[in-house]
Design a protein around this motif. Structure first.
Motif, short mmCIF file in Angstrom:
data_model
loop_
_atom_site.label_atom_id
_atom_site.label_comp_id
_atom_site.label_asym_id
_atom_site.label_seq_id
_atom_site.Cartn_x
_atom_site.Cartn_y
_atom_site.Cartn_z
N VAL A 128 -25.32 15.37 30.16
CA VAL A 128 -25.86 15.80 31.65
C VAL A 128 -25.30 17.27 31.72
CG1 VAL A 128 -25.42 15.63 34.19
CG2 VAL A 128 -25.74 13.44 32.75
N ARG A 131 -25.40 18.52 35.30
CA ARG A 131 -26.64 18.36 36.41
C ARG A 131 -26.64 16.93 36.63
NH1 ARG A 131 -30.74 18.64 31.87
NH2 ARG A 131 -29.07 18.47 30.53
N GLU A 132 -27.69 16.47 37.54
CA GLU A 132 -27.82 15.25 37.98
C GLU A 132 -28.32 14.33 36.99
OE1 GLU A 132 -27.01 13.47 40.84
OE2 GLU A 132 -25.73 15.14 41.26
N PRO A 133 -27.84 12.98 36.63
CA PRO A 133 -28.28 12.38 35.62
C PRO A 133 -29.61 11.74 35.83
CG PRO A 133 -26.21 11.10 36.65
CD PRO A 133 -26.62 12.73 37.10
N THR A 134 -30.42 11.62 34.95
CA THR A 134 -31.79 11.04 35.15
C THR A 134 -31.83 9.93 34.19
OG1 THR A 134 -32.69 12.46 33.36
CG2 THR A 134 -32.65 13.42 35.52
N LEU A 135 -32.87 9.04 34.44
CA LEU A 135 -33.25 7.89 33.78
C LEU A 135 -33.37 8.31 32.43
CD1 LEU A 135 -33.15 4.75 33.58
CD2 LEU A 135 -35.72 4.77 34.48
N GLU A 136 -34.26 9.25 32.20
CA GLU A 136 -34.74 9.79 31.04
C GLU A 136 -33.73 10.16 30.03
OE1 GLU A 136 -37.88 9.34 33.36
OE2 GLU A 136 -36.32 10.97 33.59
N THR A 189 -22.82 6.15 39.45
CA THR A 189 -24.54 6.60 39.30
C THR A 189 -25.06 6.41 37.94
OG1 THR A 189 -24.50 8.01 41.24
CG2 THR A 189 -26.29 8.46 39.60
N LEU A 193 -27.74 3.81 36.22
CA LEU A 193 -29.01 4.29 35.47
C LEU A 193 -28.85 3.48 34.08
CD1 LEU A 193 -29.16 8.13 36.38
CD2 LEU A 193 -30.69 6.31 37.14
#
Length: 275
Positions: A128, A131-136, A189, A193
């Motif tokens: 990350v 940054r904010e973690p994303t599902l992708e 979070t 995810l």
């Protein structure tokens, strides 16, 4: 040239160094604190924190650590480590031998999932980069993780519980602590995810289990992954001790994993003669 007695004494004294404890006649210091100041004032989770981290935690940090330790103390005599402790007692081992035998079984497969989950979550956090973690992104890290370690993702799913009640409660406590500013919720979070990504892959929800939830807590509190298994062992040792002591009170002699009335399955050759 031979060493003087003074040189030998200095060399012997420097052989072990520690920042943890300073013991002198009539004095015991733990991380600089006199032990008599800690006794009766620090709870056991706070003492664990002081020993491992060098400073005392905030009360709410210690509360969260304590919750994780309480949650993982036991999971019944079908858990191999617990069964081993009970069998060892029936084989004549004393309590310390039964506990040692059981703890030795807490390795990568039985006992290591929490630490492994911490490593996975740290791998996501590193990817990350603030940054904010994303599902992708989580799915990409999962691809890398499973390619390196196999299809089983530690910390998710449970062979007994569709939803692990311990994980539900612990994650609630993490979110409560996040709301009060005790932790930042980043690893909670990430864990959520990972759970979502696994659900996509499997076509059904694979909920976080006790190992995943304690991994979240230990990382939120700043513990490195390398301490994950040790913290789990501190917790599970309570269950191991309780079962070993209970078995000692119950008695029994040479109890194996199954009662004699339950046969194992033999898969070798049929009976034959040596000619």
């Amino acid at each position: 040239m031979s060493k003087t007695p003074e040189q030998i004494a200095r060399e012997a004294s420097a052989w072990w160094t520690t920042e943890i404890v300073d013991i002198q006649p009539g004095r015991i210091g733990i991380r600089g604190y006199p032990i008599e100041q800690l006794i009766g004032r620090l709870r056991f989770p706070e003492m664990i924190w002081l020993m491992l981290r060098g400073e005392t935690p905030q009360r709410e940090q210690a509360d969260l650590l304590e919750a994780a330790l309480v949650a993982a103390v036991d999971h019944g005599p079908h858990a191999p480590s617990i069964a081993i402790s009970r069998m060892a007692v029936t084989c004549g081992l004393p309590i310390n031998g039964a506990m040692a035998s059981a703890i030795n079984a807490l390795d990568d497969i039985h006992g290591g999932a929490g630490e492994q989950c911490m490593e996975l979550m740290q791998q996501v956090a590193a990817a990350v980069e603030g940054r904010e973690p994303t599902l992708e992104l989580v799915e990409r890290v999962l691809d890398e993780y499973t390619a390196a370690h196999g299809k089983i993702v530690p910390g998710f799913g449970h062979r007994w519980h569709g939803t692990d009640p311990r994980a539900v409660r612990l994650l609630q406590l993490v979110r409560d602590a996040q709301a009060r500013g005790v932790v930042d919720g980043r690893f909670a979070t990430i864990g959520t995810l990972v759970e979502e990504a696994l659900g996509r892959r499997k076509g059904t929800r694979i909920p976080m289990n006790i190992d995943g939830a304690t991994a979240v807590i230990y990382l939120e509190l700043g513990f490195p992954a390398g301490l994950g298994r040790g913290l789990f062992i501190l917790s599970r040792s309570v269950g191991i001790l309780a079962h070993a002591w209970e078995q000692k009170q119950q008695g029994g002699r040479i109890k194996g994993p199954m009662p004699p009335s339950v046969p194992y399955t033999y898969t070798g050759p049929q009976a034959r003669d040596l000619r």
